[in-house]
Design a protein around this motif. Structure first.
Motif, mmCIF file in Angstrom:
data_model
loop_
_atom_site.group_PDB
_atom_site.id
_atom_site.type_symbol
_atom_site.label_atom_id
_atom_site.label_comp_id
_atom_site.label_asym_id
_atom_site.label_seq_id
_atom_site.Cartn_x
_atom_site.Cartn_y
_atom_site.Cartn_z
ATOM 1 N N PRO A 4 0.836 -1.115 0.104
ATOM 2 C CA PRO A 4 -0.146 -0.196 0.070
ATOM 3 C C PRO A 4 1.013 1.256 0.045
ATOM 4 N N LEU A 5 2.077 1.136 0.721
ATOM 5 C CA LEU A 5 2.768 2.286 0.685
ATOM 6 C C LEU A 5 3.557 2.584 -0.746
ATOM 7 N N LEU A 6 3.750 1.597 -1.458
ATOM 8 C CA LEU A 6 4.187 1.854 -2.793
ATOM 9 C C LEU A 6 3.188 2.072 -3.620
ATOM 10 N N GLN A 7 1.895 2.048 -3.384
ATOM 11 C CA GLN A 7 0.789 2.347 -4.253
ATOM 12 C C GLN A 7 0.691 4.041 -4.558
ATOM 13 N N HIS A 8 1.202 4.592 -3.315
ATOM 14 C CA HIS A 8 1.151 6.066 -3.396
ATOM 15 C C HIS A 8 2.356 6.688 -4.498
ATOM 16 N N TYR A 9 3.426 5.727 -4.528
ATOM 17 C CA TYR A 9 4.457 6.093 -5.315
ATOM 18 C C TYR A 9 4.348 6.120 -6.658
ATOM 19 N N ILE A 10 3.400 5.214 -7.000
ATOM 20 C CA ILE A 10 2.849 4.803 -8.240
ATOM 21 C C ILE A 10 2.517 6.190 -9.090
ATOM 22 N N LYS A 11 1.567 6.874 -8.277
ATOM 23 C CA LYS A 11 0.986 8.308 -8.888
ATOM 24 C C LYS A 11 2.332 9.094 -8.872
ATOM 25 N N LEU A 12 3.198 9.014 -7.893
ATOM 26 C CA LEU A 12 4.382 10.145 -7.588
ATOM 27 C C LEU A 12 5.256 10.025 -9.107
ATOM 28 N N THR A 13 5.233 8.620 -9.402
ATOM 29 C CA THR A 13 6.183 8.286 -10.508
ATOM 30 C C THR A 13 5.496 9.063 -11.928
ATOM 31 N N GLU A 14 4.467 8.948 -11.995
ATOM 32 C CA GLU A 14 3.777 9.569 -13.340
ATOM 33 C C GLU A 14 3.850 11.010 -13.191
ATOM 34 N N PHE A 15 3.710 11.518 -11.987
ATOM 35 C CA PHE A 15 3.945 13.066 -11.827
ATOM 36 C C PHE A 15 4.996 13.560 -11.992
ATOM 37 N N ALA A 27 11.596 5.599 -12.552
ATOM 38 C CA ALA A 27 10.958 4.035 -12.109
ATOM 39 C C ALA A 27 11.085 3.745 -10.646
ATOM 40 N N LEU A 28 9.903 2.986 -10.540
ATOM 41 C CA LEU A 28 9.589 2.545 -9.153
ATOM 42 C C LEU A 28 9.776 1.196 -9.175
ATOM 43 N N HIS A 29 10.551 0.570 -8.083
ATOM 44 C CA HIS A 29 10.955 -0.861 -7.944
ATOM 45 C C HIS A 29 10.197 -1.365 -6.700
ATOM 46 N N ASP A 30 9.423 -2.292 -6.851
ATOM 47 C CA ASP A 30 9.009 -3.009 -5.606
ATOM 48 C C ASP A 30 10.129 -4.411 -5.572
ATOM 49 N N LEU A 31 10.601 -4.304 -4.158
ATOM 50 C CA LEU A 31 11.631 -5.620 -3.960
ATOM 51 C C LEU A 31 11.129 -6.753 -3.486
ATOM 52 N N THR A 32 9.763 -6.807 -3.656
ATOM 53 C CA THR A 32 9.092 -8.132 -3.317
ATOM 54 C C THR A 32 9.423 -9.228 -4.324
ATOM 55 N N ASP A 33 9.601 -8.639 -5.683
ATOM 56 C CA ASP A 33 9.936 -9.533 -6.829
ATOM 57 C C ASP A 33 11.048 -8.839 -7.512
ATOM 58 N N GLY A 102 11.233 -0.716 -1.330
ATOM 59 C CA GLY A 102 11.229 -0.196 -2.769
ATOM 60 C C GLY A 102 12.368 0.799 -3.003
ATOM 61 N N MET A 103 12.198 1.239 -4.428
ATOM 62 C CA MET A 103 13.411 2.362 -4.814
ATOM 63 C C MET A 103 12.662 3.134 -5.867
ATOM 64 N N LEU A 104 12.904 4.458 -5.710
ATOM 65 C CA LEU A 104 12.144 5.259 -6.626
ATOM 66 C C LEU A 104 13.680 5.863 -7.339
ATOM 67 N N CYS A 105 13.642 5.518 -8.519
ATOM 68 C CA CYS A 105 15.018 5.989 -9.255
ATOM 69 C C CYS A 105 14.650 7.133 -10.594
ATOM 70 N N ILE A 106 15.652 8.162 -10.520
ATOM 71 C CA ILE A 106 15.444 8.907 -11.503
ATOM 72 C C ILE A 106 16.700 8.914 -12.329
ATOM 73 N N ASN A 107 16.732 8.757 -13.664
ATOM 74 C CA ASN A 107 17.751 8.819 -14.592
ATOM 75 C C ASN A 107 17.458 9.927 -15.500
ATOM 76 N N PHE A 108 18.470 10.905 -15.702
ATOM 77 C CA PHE A 108 18.504 12.011 -16.420
ATOM 78 C C PHE A 108 19.555 11.766 -17.736
#
Length: 236
Positions: A4-15, A27-33, A102-108
């Motif tokens: 559920p916490l990562l669900q909030h980051y999905i919209k942040l990734t798009e934004f 890119a948003l990574h879920d470390l479960t898999d 999880g990890m939220l990554c930005i590649n410029f």
């Protein structure tokens, strides 16, 4: 279903992808898999990855060295785009109750800005001034590119991640897979183990294929490495 916490980051990734623009991949990574860790990605043309792509070599190394335990993020480390361009990458560690989830990554990709800056300089100076005094990221198509071990690379499959990791080690040793000695294979597999490649399910097969040996040999080398590590710990 993502945490559920990562669900909030999905919209942040798009934004962030919309706000920063097309030169920034988010890119948003879920470390479960770890094999299919990307659950959201914006401006994916930068790395060429899709949803379901695995963790990168740098992300795997972070899991192994546990640097996330004392850091909340890592800034401005090098990466290589799908087109071979140098990227500036940064990663936010997403934690829940102290556990990395999880990890939220930005590649410029700044190649467009480099090109514009060179064009502006050419308005003031002859081309030979630019060629003499400024270096660019362009590399001849037939040139052999040397990639530092710490550079992040981006792939859509486990086989590509493993193959890239093996390729880096072969390049570092200056040998080819078909000319490796047993000691060199142990050295390479030890480096791959330290880099977290074997956190990916199925990586043993891909590493064995890249090293021209059997899966049984890889498991045997891993057992040998772990035994040696345990002996060293006892002696210390």
């Amino acid at each position: 279903m993502a945490n559920p916490l990562l669900q909030h980051y999905i919209k942040l990734t798009e934004f962030l992808g919309q706000a920063l623009g097309p030169d920034y991949e988010v890119a948003l990574h879920d470390l479960t898999d770890k094999n299919r860790s990307i659950i959201a990605i914006a401006n994916n043309h930068v790395s060429g990855r899709e949803i379901g792509a695995p963790l990168t070599n740098v992300a795997l190394k972070i899991l192994m060295d546990k640097s996330y335990e004392t850091q909340d993020y890592r800034l401005h480390y090098p990466g290589v785009s799908a087109a071979g361009k140098t990227l500036r990458s940064s990663t936010l560690f997403i934690k829940q109750h102290g556990k990395l989830i999880g990890m939220l990554c930005i590649n410029f990709d700044d190649s467009r800005y480099q090109s514009v800056s060179e064009d502006i300089l050419r308005l003031c100076h002859p081309d030979n001034f630019i060629e003499t005094n400024f270096q660019t990221e362009e590399t001849p198509a037939n040139a052999v590119r040397s990639i530092p071990p710490t550079t992040e690379s981006f792939h859509n499959s486990i086989g590509a991640v493993a193959g890239d990791a093996v390729g880096r080690e072969l390049l570092r040793l200056g040998v080819t897979a078909d000319r490796l000695t047993p000691d060199e294979r142990v050295q390479i597999i030890g480096a791959l183990e330290a880099g977290g490649i074997f956190l990916l399910k199925g990586a043993v097969k891909d590493v064995a294929d890249a090293l021209h040996c059997s899966q049984a040999s890889v498991y045997r080398y891993l057992s040998q490495i772990k035994k040696e590590d345990s002996t060293q710990e006892v002696e210390e």
